[in-house]
Scaffold this motif. Structure first.
Motif, short mmCIF file in Angstrom:
data_model
loop_
_atom_site.label_atom_id
_atom_site.label_comp_id
_atom_site.label_asym_id
_atom_site.label_seq_id
_atom_site.Cartn_x
_atom_site.Cartn_y
_atom_site.Cartn_z
N ARG A 1 -5.65 11.03 18.60
CA ARG A 1 -4.34 10.42 18.80
C ARG A 1 -3.73 9.96 17.47
NH1 ARG A 1 -2.92 8.68 24.01
NH2 ARG A 1 -0.95 8.12 22.99
N ALA A 2 -4.58 9.54 16.55
CA ALA A 2 -4.10 9.05 15.25
C ALA A 2 -3.67 10.18 14.33
CB ALA A 2 -5.19 8.22 14.58
N MET A 3 -3.90 11.44 14.71
CA MET A 3 -3.54 12.57 13.86
C MET A 3 -2.04 12.64 13.58
SD MET A 3 -5.94 14.40 12.57
CE MET A 3 -6.65 12.79 12.26
N ARG A 4 -1.23 12.14 14.51
CA ARG A 4 0.23 12.19 14.32
C ARG A 4 0.65 11.44 13.07
NH1 ARG A 4 2.31 10.72 20.46
NH2 ARG A 4 1.27 12.46 21.55
N SER A 5 -0.12 10.40 12.72
CA SER A 5 0.23 9.58 11.56
C SER A 5 -0.73 9.81 10.40
CB SER A 5 0.20 8.09 11.96
OG SER A 5 1.09 7.83 13.02
N THR A 6 -1.41 10.95 10.40
CA THR A 6 -2.39 11.27 9.36
C THR A 6 -1.92 12.47 8.57
OG1 THR A 6 -4.14 10.47 10.84
CG2 THR A 6 -4.82 11.80 8.94
N VAL B 1 -4.60 3.05 11.22
CA VAL B 1 -3.33 3.70 11.56
C VAL B 1 -2.49 2.80 12.46
CG1 VAL B 1 -2.33 5.60 12.90
CG2 VAL B 1 -4.09 6.07 11.17
N LEU B 2 -3.13 2.16 13.41
CA LEU B 2 -2.41 1.23 14.29
C LEU B 2 -1.85 0.06 13.48
CD1 LEU B 2 -1.60 0.37 17.14
CD2 LEU B 2 -3.85 -0.69 17.40
N THR C 1 0.83 -1.21 0.00
CA THR C 1 0.00 0.00 0.00
C THR C 1 0.86 1.26 0.00
OG1 THR C 1 -1.75 -1.17 1.20
CG2 THR C 1 -1.79 1.25 1.27
N GLU C 2 0.58 2.12 -0.96
CA GLU C 2 1.25 3.43 -1.03
C GLU C 2 0.36 4.52 -0.43
OE1 GLU C 2 3.51 3.93 -5.02
OE2 GLU C 2 1.81 2.57 -5.41
N VAL C 3 -0.94 4.44 -0.68
CA VAL C 3 -1.90 5.40 -0.14
C VAL C 3 -2.95 4.63 0.64
CG1 VAL C 3 -3.66 7.12 -0.68
CG2 VAL C 3 -1.53 7.06 -1.98
N LEU C 4 -3.11 4.98 1.90
CA LEU C 4 -4.13 4.39 2.77
C LEU C 4 -5.24 5.42 2.95
CD1 LEU C 4 -5.27 2.30 4.76
CD2 LEU C 4 -3.74 3.26 6.51
N HIS C 5 -6.43 5.09 2.46
CA HIS C 5 -7.57 6.00 2.52
C HIS C 5 -8.61 5.37 3.43
CE1 HIS C 5 -10.58 8.73 0.12
NE2 HIS C 5 -10.77 8.78 1.43
N ILE D 1 -4.83 9.17 4.43
CA ILE D 1 -5.91 10.13 4.27
C ILE D 1 -7.17 9.56 4.90
CG2 ILE D 1 -7.41 11.27 2.57
CD1 ILE D 1 -4.97 11.31 0.68
N ASN D 2 -7.85 10.37 5.67
CA ASN D 2 -9.12 9.97 6.26
C ASN D 2 -10.24 10.86 5.74
OD1 ASN D 2 -11.08 10.86 8.86
ND2 ASN D 2 -10.92 8.67 8.48
N THR D 3 -11.37 10.23 5.39
CA THR D 3 -12.57 10.99 5.05
C THR D 3 -13.58 10.82 6.17
OG1 THR D 3 -12.25 10.79 2.66
CG2 THR D 3 -14.47 11.29 3.43
N ARG D 4 -14.05 11.95 6.70
CA ARG D 4 -15.12 11.95 7.70
C ARG D 4 -16.41 12.25 6.94
NH1 ARG D 4 -13.58 12.42 13.16
NH2 ARG D 4 -15.59 13.40 13.61
N HIS D 5 -17.31 11.26 6.91
CA HIS D 5 -18.48 11.35 6.04
C HIS D 5 -19.66 12.08 6.66
CE1 HIS D 5 -17.17 8.67 2.70
NE2 HIS D 5 -16.29 8.32 3.61
N GLY D 6 -19.60 12.34 7.95
CA GLY D 6 -20.70 13.05 8.61
C GLY D 6 -20.17 14.25 9.35
#
Length: 372
Positions: free
Chosen positions: A129-134, A96-97, A81-85, A108-113
């Motif tokens: 907490r996961a923002m460090r790796s986002t 992320v873990l 995986t090069e891009v994790l969405h 990349i994370n998409t928040r749908h709501g």
């Protein structure tokens, strides 16, 4: 590029449909795409199987499930995986873990709501907490981005807006023929005005408020019926509300359906009564069908439906205002038809899958700095 989409599952819903359409577009573009599901695969996974797109289930159990994390890690690594969405909060921090140390180029994370769960607590804490790796947090509307920043869910420098898109050409306009078909399906006279909605039967959609508004509409327009498409934990409670309001015979619960496009074509008016919403796929689909629309002023609804230009926008949790707008649209049929035509034109330009996929492509290559 090697892309992994990470979701909770692929059961029927707006988020899941958006992911399916995006994955199909990326696959057709030549990207090597897989979907990893944190829990089970879901009923929509078969659509990707038919195209040879891998869908993996991690079978997560309640609580911290290290076996599920290990399965997810194996799928990420094997795919190179090069891009994790990821999609929404729970899938994100679990992914992320699982991805620690794999050298993934973009996360990349998409928040749908709107992130408006009644008790976000631990979920949002883990997300932060996961923002460090986002690298980038995508919201689907401007309202959701503003809320994410205001609530400290994500830093402004990492946020970006990419509105959802649909395959517009997949939707035919509403027609008399399809109206007759739907009328026969619910066993009402062909001349009945059919008001419809599509969505999961949970508290966010406020179907109870819609039923109460419909009761007020029926007082002046007894030739109307309400069609509710979708299923969920409130199904029985909503049936009881319809009975208590005296409209049980005119409210038709169709459950979880695979023919939503055809059902939309049979409606006279589409209503979305949500009390919280992201960027509604159901609204985009109603626009593509050329339906007159009444929607509540929450989340990205007013970014899709422009009041008195492509539909009507009313306050949330206000059955009186909702009923008034519904009666107006059912009475002024020529005006309502014009709003539906304008909605179709708007979605063709602003709500297409191609537009959404192109924006995500920019993010995959350049990160938040290239946010359209």
């Amino acid at each position: 590029m090697n892309l992994t989409h990470f979701v909770e599952n692929l059961n029927r819903g707006g988020l899941e449909r958006m992911v399916l359409d995006l994955v199909k577009a990326q696959h057709a573009h030549g990207d090597r795409v897989q979907v990893v599901c944190l829990y089970d695969r879901g009923v929509l996974a078969d659509e990707l199987d038919a195209l040879g797109i891998p869908v993996h289930a991690c079978g997560k159990r309640d609580g911290l499930d290290l076996r599920a994390i290990a399965r997810a890690r194996l799928h990420l690594a094997a795919h190179r995986t090069e891009v994790l969405h990821t999609h929404n909060a729970v899938a994100h921090y679990q992914a992320v873990l699982a991805a620690v140390g794999l050298g993934i180029r973009q996360v990349i994370n998409t928040r749908h709501g709107m992130g408006a769960a009644r008790k976000p607590g631990r979920r949002e804490w883990l997300f932060r907490r996961a923002m460090r790796s986002t690298d980038t947090v995508v919201t689907v509307c401007e309202a959701a981005r503003a809320d994410a920043i205001r609530l400290g869910i994500a830093p402004s420098a990492k946020t970006c807006v990419v509105p959802n898109g649909i395959v517009v050409d997949r939707f035919d306009l509403a027609s008399d023929t399809m109206h007759e078909r739907l009328a026969r399906m619910i066993n009402v006279p062909v001349g009945t005005r059919i008001v419809g909605t599509v969505g999961r039967l949970n508290w966010t959609k406020d179907h109870a408020g819609l039923i109460r508004a419909f009761r007020a509409v029926r007082r002046q327009r007894p030739d109307t019926a309400l069609v509710i498409v979708g299923d969920g934990e409130l199904r029985d409670a909503l049936r009881h509300i319809a009975f208590d309001e005296g409209v049980a015979g005119s409210v038709h619960f169709l459950g979880d359906r695979g023919d939503v496009r055809e059902l939309l074509q049979g409606m006279d008016l589409f209503v979305l009564s949500s009390v919280t919403e992201g960027y509604s796929m159901a609204l985009l689909e109603a626009c593509a069908t050329g339906l007159p629309i009444v929607a509540t002023d929450v989340g990205g609804n007013a970014e899709i439906v422009r009041d008195r230009r492509t539909g009507r926008i009313v306050p949330a949790a206000d059955p009186t205002a909702l009923a008034e707008a519904m009666r107006e649209m059912l009475h002024a049929t020529q005006q309502a038809s014009g709003l539906g035509q304008a909605a179709r034109a708007w979605v063709e330009t602003h709500g297409s899958l191609e537009r959404m996929a192109a924006r995500y492509g920019q993010l995959y290559f350049g990160g938040v700095e290239t946010c359209p």
